[in-house]
Write an enzyme that holds these catalytic residues in place. Structure first.
Site, mmCIF file in Angstrom:
data_model
loop_
_atom_site.group_PDB
_atom_site.id
_atom_site.type_symbol
_atom_site.label_atom_id
_atom_site.label_comp_id
_atom_site.label_asym_id
_atom_site.label_seq_id
_atom_site.Cartn_x
_atom_site.Cartn_y
_atom_site.Cartn_z
ATOM 1 N N ALA A 1 0.871 -1.172 0.000
ATOM 2 C CA ALA A 1 0.000 0.000 0.000
ATOM 3 C C ALA A 1 0.909 1.223 0.000
ATOM 4 O O ALA A 1 2.052 1.151 0.459
ATOM 5 C CB ALA A 1 -0.868 -0.012 1.254
ATOM 6 N N GLY B 1 0.331 -4.929 0.875
ATOM 7 C CA GLY B 1 -0.864 -4.957 0.018
ATOM 8 C C GLY B 1 -0.623 -5.662 -1.312
ATOM 9 O O GLY B 1 -1.568 -6.158 -1.928
ATOM 10 N N GLU C 1 -0.992 -9.213 -0.508
ATOM 11 C CA GLU C 1 -2.417 -9.411 -0.190
ATOM 12 C C GLU C 1 -3.257 -9.442 -1.472
ATOM 13 O O GLU C 1 -4.213 -10.207 -1.572
ATOM 14 C CB GLU C 1 -2.895 -8.307 0.768
ATOM 15 C CG GLU C 1 -2.303 -8.506 2.168
ATOM 16 C CD GLU C 1 -2.555 -7.334 3.103
ATOM 17 O OE1 GLU C 1 -2.175 -6.211 2.748
ATOM 18 O OE2 GLU C 1 -3.143 -7.544 4.182
ATOM 19 N N GLU D 1 4.293 -5.256 7.414
ATOM 20 C CA GLU D 1 3.549 -4.202 8.113
ATOM 21 C C GLU D 1 4.003 -3.951 9.541
ATOM 22 O O GLU D 1 4.059 -2.805 9.990
ATOM 23 C CB GLU D 1 2.039 -4.521 8.097
ATOM 24 C CG GLU D 1 1.361 -4.259 6.765
ATOM 25 C CD GLU D 1 1.450 -5.427 5.783
ATOM 26 O OE1 GLU D 1 2.236 -6.377 6.044
ATOM 27 O OE2 GLU D 1 0.739 -5.398 4.775
#
Ligand code: COA
Length: 258
Positions: free
Chosen positions: A66, A112, A115, A135
């Site tokens: 992200a 992300g 993911e 993260e």
């Protein structure tokens, strides 16, 4: 349709989405997530498209996570909403898409990025790929389904280790853990995904969508996967594809699914 951060191509019945922010290693900012939602939705609604491949542009990254610069100052409420909206419009959306999705992991797939690859129905990696959920090194946890999908794919112990260490694993290790199905040279990555895609497109799209629904049911809270399987199995009997598939077999010819 033109996108700022995506390239969308069609090759026969295959839709190919390339995340195209190479200067930021294809990091998922808000705009990219919104564009991905639209691109997946459009391809899913396009009757010519039977399968979708998602990859990253350049030779270095699938998606490096992200976009950290966008959420560094977020409050608790904004953080909650970031994860909720992202899961709804992209990660769960992809997992539950009727059209099968293959992730072609062509480099870093972090946070992300991993993911997103895990939300796809299966993954193929190039041998330079590096995967991880870093993260906790940023003081946050995976918020786009990583704490749920990583244990489903690699087992709880390995997922705990990967998330706690925030480390990266290479493509071969990822294959050993069942996170990716194949590892190939980068030049072979899209050709192999297209080959697998072509094989899939020869089968009934209607039956494949039903299979996706039944498989996902096993991972959905409060839903009995065996019941969904029985229901979807039954529904298949009312489809044109079932008539064509079984008739073709009995007539000793290849099926011609519409
Ligand atoms: N969010 C925002 N920008 C990112 C990013 C991310 N997740 N990942 C990479 N970038 C940007 C970098 O800031 C840099 O931009 P700049 O040139 O404007 O400074 C550019 O992409 C290139 O990255 P860089 O770090 O210089 O490349 P590298 O080869 O040295 O390192 C990584 C590659 C993947 C190891 C490193 O970029 C990284 O650790 N990224 C963050 C991974 C992460 O924690 N993801 C989870 C987020 S929740």
């Amino acid at each position: 349709m033109n996108f700022e951060n995506l390239l969308v191509d069609q090759k026969n019945n295959i839709g190919i989405i390339t995340i195209n922010r190479p200067s930021k290693l294809n990091a998922l900012n808000k705009k990219t997530i919104e564009e991905l939602h639209v691109a997946f939705k459009n391809l899913n609604n396009n009757k010519e498209i039977k399968i979708i491949i998602i990859t990253g542009s350049g030779e270095k990254a699938f998606v490096a996570g992200a976009d950290i610069s966008e959420f560094a100052n977020f409050s608790i409420e904004e953080g909650t909403e970031l994860a909720r909206k992202g899961q709804e419009i992209l990660f769960n959306f992809v997992q539950n898409l009727e059209t099968p999705v293959i992730a072609a992991v062509n480099g870093f797939a972090l946070g992300g990025g991993l993911e997103l690859a895990m939300a796809a129905h299966f993954r193929v990696a190039s041998n330079n790929a590096k995967m991880g959920l870093p993260e906790v090194s940023l003081g946050v946890i995976p918020g786009y389904g990583g704490t749920q999908r990583l244990p489903q794919l690699v087992g709880k112990g390995k997922a705990m280790e990967m998330i706690m260490t925030a480390g990266m694993i290479g493509a071969e290790e990822a294959k050993e853990y069942g996170l990716v199905n194949y590892v190939v040279d980068q030049t072979e990555l899209l050709p192999l995904c297209e080959k697998l895609a072509e094989k899939i497109t020869r089968n009934s799209s209607v039956a494949i969508s039903a299979a996706i629904k039944a498989i996902n049911a096993n991972y959905t809270n409060g839903v009995n996967g065996y019941s969904i399987e029985i229901e979807q199995f039954g529904v298949s009997f009312g489809t044109d594809d079932f008539t064509e598939g079984t008739t073709a077999f009995l007539e000793k010819r290849k099926p011609n699914f519409e």
